[in-house]
Design an enzyme around this catalytic site. Structure first.
Site, PDB file in Angstrom:
ATOM      1  N   LYS A 169       0.923  -1.262  -0.159  1.00 21.73           N
ATOM      2  CA  LYS A 169      -0.045  -0.006  -0.123  1.00 21.73           C
ATOM      3  C   LYS A 169       0.878   1.228   0.037  1.00 21.73           C
ATOM      4  CE  LYS A 169      -3.771  -2.087  -0.012  1.00 21.73           C
ATOM      5  NZ  LYS A 169      -4.941  -2.064  -1.085  1.00 21.73           N
ATOM      6  N   SER A 227       2.102  -9.519  -0.539  1.00 23.56           N
ATOM      7  CA  SER A 227       1.774  -8.157  -0.591  1.00 23.56           C
ATOM      8  C   SER A 227       2.024  -7.401   0.726  1.00 23.56           C
ATOM      9  CB  SER A 227       0.514  -8.018  -0.882  1.00 23.56           C
ATOM     10  OG  SER A 227      -0.487  -8.768  -0.121  1.00 23.56           O
ATOM     11  N   GLU A 279     -10.017   5.477   2.462  1.00 28.56           N
ATOM     12  CA  GLU A 279     -10.954   4.343   3.016  1.00 28.56           C
ATOM     13  C   GLU A 279      -9.890   3.129   3.197  1.00 28.56           C
ATOM     14  OE1 GLU A 279      -9.839   4.560  -0.155  1.00 28.56           O
ATOM     15  OE2 GLU A 279      -9.268   2.226  -0.592  1.00 28.56           O
TER      16      GLU A 279
END
Ligand SMILES: Cc1ncc(COP(=O)(O)O)c(C=O)c1O
Length: 415
Positions: A93, A383, A115
């Protein structure tokens, strides 16, 4: 810089998917964003600035780890793992958020909203806001606030306001709706840093572009380490950003790309979030874009479920929907119980703690590795890291030591 991200020349359409379905009031804001992104993308100095930031503030290039013990265990393909968990804040992210932070500086915005589902995107955004001196508000479904408390704690410590969303089913899609509602009222100073490759144009393309750093590095690293391209690349798919990131390094190569969605309690139970791996999703327009959504006959969004908070989204990247229909990416679903098993095995065999989201990709790779030859190389995108999942994983394994610890803490707080 990756040029192989499918680039839309028709206002964000990828085949039948994508688009820009936004209220009139947001049109000027989106025009500004499209212009800023196009200018940044065309400016090699911007990508250099981004790479410098990521190599000095995050941990880029992230390493590629040869999973020697897992490879021996399965006795088939050589298993390599791209370590996005080693990014600052613990997940891919950060790639997207730091890029959007640089873009915000170019646009002169001072407040960021986002969000979050698993909380990783929220923590990354709050971190970016602290570093760049922006005000920050994070919208998070109430269900996710409860199951990802450690991330809520850090977002607040980083200076962000965390708004628990109690609309709808209190999960990620509801947080996205709430963020759009906020944006409509504060467009002048606010940027909405959407966390995945979904939403109206230019978000799918823009987020994928920032995440393409994963694929670019992976391709160079795997060639340098093994002298060949991988036979298959595996990534979990929530909205689709880490998958788009790693896949984009291999779109032009003869490499099979495998996206793994949340199979939840099993596709047959309907308690899952498999949009592209099942035939249950249908074309619809929601949250500003057109894609496959899990919806009923009246277009009402269905309830989704996954053990991984970051994978229970009802929609999916329009770019991935198109790549599925074109046959370029294969989609599979991993069940919650398989995910916990793959996580345990990876912990024990390699000393790695993949996030529950990432563990979905491991499930499918583990199923397929034994069927391939030792000459094959496969690549899994880890990830994110699993520290945030401690409550969920401890519950799943019914860990007595952890329960006793939580009970003792609760007693201390009551005292
Ligand atoms: C560690 C991790 N992996 C994957 C995802 C799924 O998002 P995406 O599909 O955009 O990569 C999330 C979302 O929160 C996440 O935290």
């Amino acid at each position: 810089m990756s040029e192989s991200i499918p680039h839309s020349r028709t206002r964000g359409y990828y085949g039948a998917f994508g688009g820009m379905y936004i209220p009139e009031i947001l049109v000027a804001t989106f025009e500004e964003l499209v212009a800023a992104f196009s200018a940044a993308k065309a400016d090699p100095a911007f990508w250099r600035e981004y790479e410098t930031l990521m190599s000095t503030y995050s941990c880029r290039p992230t390493p590629l780890t040869y999973a020697e013990n897992l490879t021996r265990h399965f006795g088939g393909a050589q298993i390599y793992i791209k370590r996005e968990d080693l990014n600052h804040t613990g997940a891919h992210k950060a790639n997207n958020v730091m890029g959007q932070g640089l873009l915000m500086k170019r646009m002169g915005k001072s407040r960021v909203i986002a969000e979050t589902g698993a909380g990783q995107h929220g923590v990354a955004t709050a971190t970016m806001a602290a570093k760049f001196g922006f005000e920050c508000t994070i919208f998070m479904g109430e269900v996710d606030v409860l199951r990802q408390r450690p991330n809520v704690f850090w977002m607040e410590r980083l200076g962000a306001e965390v708004v628990a969303v109690t609309e709808g089913t209190h999960i990620l899609k509801d947080a996205i709706n709430e963020a759009f509602r906020d944006w409509v009222t504060k467009m002048d100073d606010t940027h909405y840093a959407l966390g995945t490759a979904c939403g109206p144009h230019p978000f799918p393309e823009m987020v994928s572009w920032f995440q393409s750093i994963i694929g670019k590095e992976s391709r160079e690293q795997i060639l340098a380490r093994t002298g060949k391209l991988p036979s298959r690349v595996y990534a979990c798919v929530g909205g689709g950003s880490n998958a788009m990131g790693i896949f984009s390094g291999f779109f032009d190569d003869p490499v099979e790309l495998v996206g793994v969605e949340a199979g939840g309690l099993g596709v047959e139970t309907g308690r899952y979030a498999a949009r592209l791996a099942s035939e249950d999703a249908s074309l619809g327009v929601a949250q500003g874009y057109k894609t496959y959504f899990l919806q009923d006959g009246d277009g009402q969004m269905c309830e989704t479920h996954s053990v991984a908070a970051g994978l229970d989204y009802v929609g999916v990247s329009p770019i991935l929907s198109n790549l599925r229909d074109e046959g370029r990416v294969r989609f599979e679903a991993a069940r919650d119980d398989e995910v916990l098993e793959a996580l345990s095995l990876t912990l024990r065999k390699e000393g790695l703690i993949p996030a529950l989201e990432s563990s979905h990709a491991f499930v499918q790779a583990f199923k397929e590795a034994p069927t391939l030859s030792p000459d094959d190389v496969i690549l899994i995108n880890q990830s994110g890291r699993g520290d945030k999942d401690i409550f969920t994983v401890a519950d799943a394994f019914d860990d007595p030591g952890w329960k006793a610890f939580v009970k003792e803490k609760a007693e201390q707080y009551n005292a």
